[in-house]
Design a protein around this motif. Structure first.
Motif, PDB file in Angstrom:
ATOM      1  N   GLU A   2       0.864  -1.166   0.103  1.00 45.77           N
ATOM      2  CA  GLU A   2      -0.105   0.228  -0.068  1.00 45.77           C
ATOM      3  C   GLU A   2       0.859   1.240   0.032  1.00 45.77           C
ATOM      4  O   GLU A   2       0.413   2.377  -0.484  1.00 45.77           O
ATOM      5  CB  GLU A   2      -0.937  -0.013   1.202  1.00 45.77           C
TER       6      GLU A   2
ATOM      7  N   LEU B 169       2.194   1.938  -3.680  1.00 52.08           N
ATOM      8  CA  LEU B 169       0.945   2.105  -4.422  1.00 52.08           C
ATOM      9  C   LEU B 169       0.505   3.413  -4.059  1.00 52.08           C
ATOM     10  O   LEU B 169      -0.065   4.012  -4.904  1.00 52.08           O
ATOM     11  CB  LEU B 169      -0.033   1.020  -4.604  1.00 52.08           C
ATOM     12  N   GLY B 170       0.601   3.726  -2.972  1.00 55.93           N
ATOM     13  CA  GLY B 170       0.372   5.184  -2.459  1.00 55.93           C
ATOM     14  C   GLY B 170      -1.130   5.104  -2.177  1.00 55.93           C
ATOM     15  O   GLY B 170      -2.096   6.040  -2.570  1.00 55.93           O
ATOM     16  N   THR B 171      -1.590   4.151  -1.725  1.00 60.47           N
ATOM     17  CA  THR B 171      -3.390   3.801  -1.738  1.00 60.47           C
ATOM     18  C   THR B 171      -3.666   3.547  -0.180  1.00 60.47           C
ATOM     19  O   THR B 171      -4.909   3.212  -0.046  1.00 60.47           O
ATOM     20  CB  THR B 171      -3.652   2.240  -2.375  1.00 60.47           C
TER      21      THR B 171
ATOM     22  N   ARG C 180      -4.544   6.079   1.841  1.00 58.98           N
ATOM     23  CA  ARG C 180      -5.584   6.956   2.118  1.00 58.98           C
ATOM     24  C   ARG C 180      -6.738   6.545   1.447  1.00 58.98           C
ATOM     25  O   ARG C 180      -7.914   6.375   2.158  1.00 58.98           O
ATOM     26  CB  ARG C 180      -5.165   8.521   1.267  1.00 58.98           C
ATOM     27  N   HIS C 181      -6.891   5.927   0.330  1.00 58.52           N
ATOM     28  CA  HIS C 181      -8.169   5.382  -0.446  1.00 58.52           C
ATOM     29  C   HIS C 181      -8.760   4.212   0.574  1.00 58.52           C
ATOM     30  O   HIS C 181      -9.718   4.148   0.729  1.00 58.52           O
ATOM     31  CB  HIS C 181      -7.768   4.757  -1.760  1.00 58.52           C
ATOM     32  N   LEU C 182      -7.693   3.578   0.929  1.00 60.57           N
ATOM     33  CA  LEU C 182      -8.127   2.100   1.959  1.00 60.57           C
ATOM     34  C   LEU C 182      -8.832   2.621   3.061  1.00 60.57           C
ATOM     35  O   LEU C 182      -9.681   1.991   3.553  1.00 60.57           O
ATOM     36  CB  LEU C 182      -6.951   1.219   1.983  1.00 60.57           C
ATOM     37  N   LEU C 183      -8.275   3.524   3.463  1.00 55.30           N
ATOM     38  CA  LEU C 183      -8.577   4.044   4.974  1.00 55.30           C
ATOM     39  C   LEU C 183     -10.233   4.802   4.755  1.00 55.30           C
ATOM     40  O   LEU C 183     -10.993   4.440   5.455  1.00 55.30           O
ATOM     41  CB  LEU C 183      -7.894   5.191   5.539  1.00 55.30           C
ATOM     42  N   VAL C 184     -10.196   5.357   3.638  1.00 53.97           N
ATOM     43  CA  VAL C 184     -11.509   6.023   3.233  1.00 53.97           C
ATOM     44  C   VAL C 184     -12.557   5.116   2.869  1.00 53.97           C
ATOM     45  O   VAL C 184     -13.768   4.863   3.326  1.00 53.97           O
ATOM     46  CB  VAL C 184     -11.500   7.300   2.202  1.00 53.97           C
ATOM     47  N   ALA C 185     -11.940   4.049   2.214  1.00 53.82           N
ATOM     48  CA  ALA C 185     -13.378   2.897   2.036  1.00 53.82           C
ATOM     49  C   ALA C 185     -13.592   2.034   3.208  1.00 53.82           C
ATOM     50  O   ALA C 185     -14.769   1.888   3.490  1.00 53.82           O
ATOM     51  CB  ALA C 185     -12.488   2.076   0.818  1.00 53.82           C
TER      52      ALA C 185
ATOM     53  N   ARG D 101     -12.710   2.654   6.577  1.00 55.47           N
ATOM     54  CA  ARG D 101     -13.200   3.435   7.790  1.00 55.47           C
ATOM     55  C   ARG D 101     -12.589   2.719   9.083  1.00 55.47           C
ATOM     56  O   ARG D 101     -12.844   3.124   9.919  1.00 55.47           O
ATOM     57  CB  ARG D 101     -14.540   3.522   7.832  1.00 55.47           C
TER      58      ARG D 101
ATOM     59  N   ASP E 110       0.850   7.714  10.882  1.00 48.41           N
ATOM     60  CA  ASP E 110       0.355   8.938  10.527  1.00 48.41           C
ATOM     61  C   ASP E 110       0.066   8.416   8.815  1.00 48.41           C
ATOM     62  O   ASP E 110       0.936   8.489   8.184  1.00 48.41           O
ATOM     63  CB  ASP E 110       1.282   9.870  10.750  1.00 48.41           C
TER      64      ASP E 110
ATOM     65  N   THR F 136      -1.216  10.430   6.628  1.00 55.26           N
ATOM     66  CA  THR F 136      -1.171  11.618   5.735  1.00 55.26           C
ATOM     67  C   THR F 136       0.378  11.796   5.273  1.00 55.26           C
ATOM     68  O   THR F 136       0.609  12.588   4.291  1.00 55.26           O
ATOM     69  CB  THR F 136      -1.664  13.022   6.404  1.00 55.26           C
TER      70      THR F 136
ATOM     71  N   LEU G 273       2.771  10.822   2.836  1.00 56.89           N
ATOM     72  CA  LEU G 273       2.915   9.851   1.616  1.00 56.89           C
ATOM     73  C   LEU G 273       4.340   9.317   1.534  1.00 56.89           C
ATOM     74  O   LEU G 273       4.536   8.418   0.846  1.00 56.89           O
ATOM     75  CB  LEU G 273       2.665  10.727   0.484  1.00 56.89           C
TER      76      LEU G 273
END
Lengths: 451, 320
Positions: free
Chosen positions: A103, A106-108, A110-115, A117, A280, A282, A284
């Protein structure tokens, strides 16, 4: 009149664990690297075992390798011994060591956390998915190697590490149990992989951590460490399964090894979880932190080794290297008696029982100036036995190479008509005299009264 | 009738070690509003967007999202979607698989496939739905990221540089989607460095500089903050136009040797506020000088942004 529209407060609903688990599994299985590993684990062992079993030269330096001609079950144990050295540490590195780092790459996150939760659920689902893939890989190694052996040689009795014969049914059960036992240290190293992956982010060190640790511990296991230290390491269970192939089984070291490995798995996973929840997301450019790994990972695990050492020392008879003259003599005499019966059958001589043989051994290590304990290739033993109706006592000499983990190779040194090299007729064709060279295993924890 | 705010932030503070990312930021976004977030690099935009998406928690201040106070743990209410620093997508999966997985994680069962198809169609990616996104361009990834956000039917959509990497057609597509969502009542918070995008999309903007709000309000008000601007003026008679401009109160004609070397040397650059420019046009018409082109050299929003954030060109660079 004004009206205030207040949307109903909605609690954040984390994604269900099952769905998160399925998603993590899909991600893992969509990686070509994992697919190649799965393919290799499910196909390569069968081909290897089948091919080697049909060769004239067998991998006798690997435990059970010399019996690959005789039974289909031996090949799986050769693969198991090879896997615990190389394959399983590498597999844990490539799967568990990368499950979080992917993750980062791939820099993913944040996407995973938002999805999803819920960082907790992300951790749980990732750990479960990694575990599932590892189990699939280990199942492939086991199933494929068994299938290859059975197809090439057949379902025949297996000679144990004390020379006794395991009927095909018993061999099957014990081989499967041995594979199950190495799951515990595999879990321990997988947890180390999770810890490295969480603590070190996309750093290559995170990926390599379980493999590096496994190889380091493997090197340490070659040293004549005190048995209590050896048992306190998570890699011990990678070797302790051999104790299943003696009668009675050497359960002490095995059970301790399993408990230690599982404890490592729990502590390392808990450390990884602790670090993950405090990360953290945030940032990247997160490259991990060696200091965090040291504080949250290395220190608790080092403390665990010390604690285990203290417990093993205080609650068992473990002392020194665990390799003592009386243990070696007992193990060699037992193996000799079992294999003598086998030789007798193969040479079509009248059967004798182990009790009738009353085999004993007298061993010496390195002459009179060296203490008769510890590993080394300078053990020399004289085995004596009796034949029914004969007054003379038979003797045979063996040179033993005993390794620090308790395994030994006994090499016949005469008389050549007893333990020299010659071919005997077996149900699967000609094979070397079973008393010429054979493997044994000393129980590092057993109590044997000294003479 | 007052609508409750989709976002209400008061005195938000966030630090990373010694670095202060947000320093007492207030933010109000109402339902159906497209709110722009602008600022130079390091101004705190991404941090603020991260707070809205529940990726980080503020060290201080109060934040309410969709009427729900955000606590001190990583969590955010349902109805929030979006991305920061580019959409997070899995290159080994197809576009459809990426969206389906997201829909499944959000608990959508009934009509999931139809919803995925609809989201892909909205952003114009139906033709590549079954391609692995490893080969997607940046613009296609941006659109897929937007589709992922649409899939969850958000009431607050948070987008970081949504037009990044898009060609004109793609940008138009994305703008249409965003304005459509806002028309349906979705609050949209987006950051962008493209002031022209903000001018087209946003009704209000917040300008951040070094973690603080230096402006917040309607776009029209921001444009007014720009004060005097340089305008390019192309006329039928440049010399006459220069004379008229010099006679116009409140207007200057900055000397610009660098400009004179341009191929369009007939272009006159004049500097002044909007009323003075309007006066100039009237005077040019009276003097029978035809105005062929009159436009700000730097867009008003951009000029205001540069002025507010202190990142504008220096007088020396300006050449005046």
């Amino acid at each position: 009149m004004t009206e205030t529209i207040t949307p109903p407060p909605v609690e954040a609903r984390p994604a269900p664990v099952l769905r998160g688990y399925r998603f993590e599994l899909v991600k893992l299985l969509s990686q070509w690297r994992i697919r190649v590993l799965l393919l290799a684990c499910w196909l390569a062992p069968a081909g290897f075992v089948a091919a080697v079993s049909l060769q004239s030269a067998l991998p006798a330096d690997t435990v059970f390798g010399r019996w690959m001609h005789a039974t289909g079950w031996a090949g799986s144990l050769v693969v198991l011994d090879f896997s615990r050295s190389w394959a399983l540490p590498l597999l844990t590195a490539l799967v568990a060591g990368d499950v979080f780092a992917a993750e980062d790459r791939l820099g993913t996150w944040r996407h995973l956390l938002v999805a999803v939760r819920s960082p907790r659920r992300i951790f749980v689902t990732k750990a479960l998915a990694g575990l599932t893939v590892l189990l699939l890989l280990v199942a492939g190694l086991a199933g494929s190697s068994i299938a290859g052996g059975l197809a090439a040689v057949g379902d025949r009795p297996l000679v144990g590490l004390d020379g006794h014969l395991l009927a095909p049914g018993d061999a099957a059960g014990t081989v499967l149990l041995a594979w199950a036992c190495v799951l515990a240290p595999t879990l321990a190293f997988a947890a180390i992989g999770l810890l490295g992956s969480v603590a070190l982010g996309r750093s290559t060190m995170g990926l390599l951590l379980p493999a590096l640790l496994a190889f380091t511990l493997q090197l340490a296991q070659l040293l004549p460490l005190p048995v209590a230290v050896r048992l306190a390491l998570p890699s011990h269970a990678f070797l302790a399964w051999r104790g299943l192939f003696t009668g009675p089984a050497q359960t002490g070291p095995l059970l301790i090894g399993l408990v230690v490995s599982l404890t490592w798995a729990v502590v390392a996973t808990a450390s990884a979880y602790h670090l993950f929840l405090r990360r953290d997301f945030t940032d990247l450019t997160y490259e991990g932190s060696g200091r965090r790994l040291l504080v949250a990972g290395a220190l608790p695990l080092t403390a665990l080794v010390v604690l285990t050492f203290a417990v093993v020392t205080g609650t068992t008879s473990a002392g020194g290297s665990g390799i003592e003259r009386t243990k070696v003599e007992g193990s060699l005499a037992t193996a000799y008696a079992h294999l003598y019966r086998m030789q007798t059958r193969e040479l079509h001589r009248p059967d004798v029982t182990e009790a009738q043989l009353r085999a004993t051994a007298a061993c010496d290590k390195g002459g009179s100036r060296v203490s008769d304990e510890g590993p080394g290739n300078d053990w020399r033993c004289v085995v004596s036995w009796h034949l029914p109706g004969a007054t003379a006592v038979g003797t045979a000499i063996y040179q033993l190479d005993v390794t620090a983990d308790g395994r030994y190779v006994a090499d016949g040194d005469g008389p050549k008509e007893v333990n020299g090299f010659f071919q005997v007729r077996t149900p699967t064709g000609d094979a070397p005299n079973p008393l010429w060279q054979f493997d044994g295993n000393v129980d590092l924890l057993s109590r044997v009264s000294k003479d | 009738m007052h609508e409750s705010p989709a976002v209400r932030g008061r005195g938000l503070r966030k630090s990373f070690g010694d670095v202060v990312a947000l320093d007492g930021v207030d933010l109000d976004v109402t339902a159906g509003q497209v709110h722009g977030l602008v600022g130079p690099n390091g101004a705190g935009k991404t941090t603020l967007l991260g707070l809205l998406l529940g990726l980080a928690v503020a060290d201080g201040g109060e934040l309410e999202i969709l009427g729900t106070p955000v606590g001190r743990t990583l969590a955010v209410p349902d109805g929030v979607a979006g991305f920061v620093d580019g959409p997070g997508l899995y290159p080994s999966l197809t576009a459809r698989q990426n969206l389906s997985a997201l829909a499944a994680l959000r608990g959508y069962d009934a009509g999931r496939a139809a919803a995925v198809d609809d989201a892909l169609e909205q952003v114009g990616l139906t033709d590549v739905a079954d391609d692995r996104i490893r080969g997607f361009s940046l613009g296609m990834r941006q659109r897929l990221g937007l589709a992922a956000a649409l899939l969850t039917r958000p009431r607050l959509l948070v987008l970081d540089e949504p037009a990044n990497g898009l060609d004109p057609a793609g940008k138009h597509h994305v703008h249409r989607v965003i304005t459509g969502l806002a028309a349906d009542g979705t609050a949209v918070v987006l950051s962008s460095h493209r002031m022209d995008d903000l001018a087209v999309l946003c009704s209000e903007v917040t300008v951040l500089a070094t973690g603080r709000v230096v402006f917040s309000g309607p776009v029209s008000k921001l444009a007014a903050e720009s004060g005097e601007l340089d305008y390019r003026l192309l006329t039928s008679d440049t010399a006459a136009a220069r004379r008229v401009a010099l006679d116009t109160p409140g207007l200057r004609v900055p000397p610009g040797p660098a400009r004179d070397r341009r191929p369009d040397a007939d272009v006159l650059v004049v500097r002044g506020a909007v009323p003075a420019i309007e006066d100039l046009v009237v005077r040019l018409v009276r003097a029978e000088v035809a105005v062929r082109e009159l436009a700000p050299v730097v867009a008003p929003l951009e000029a205001a942004f540069l002025a507010l954030t202190g990142t504008g060109p220096t007088e020396e660079e300006d050449g005046s």
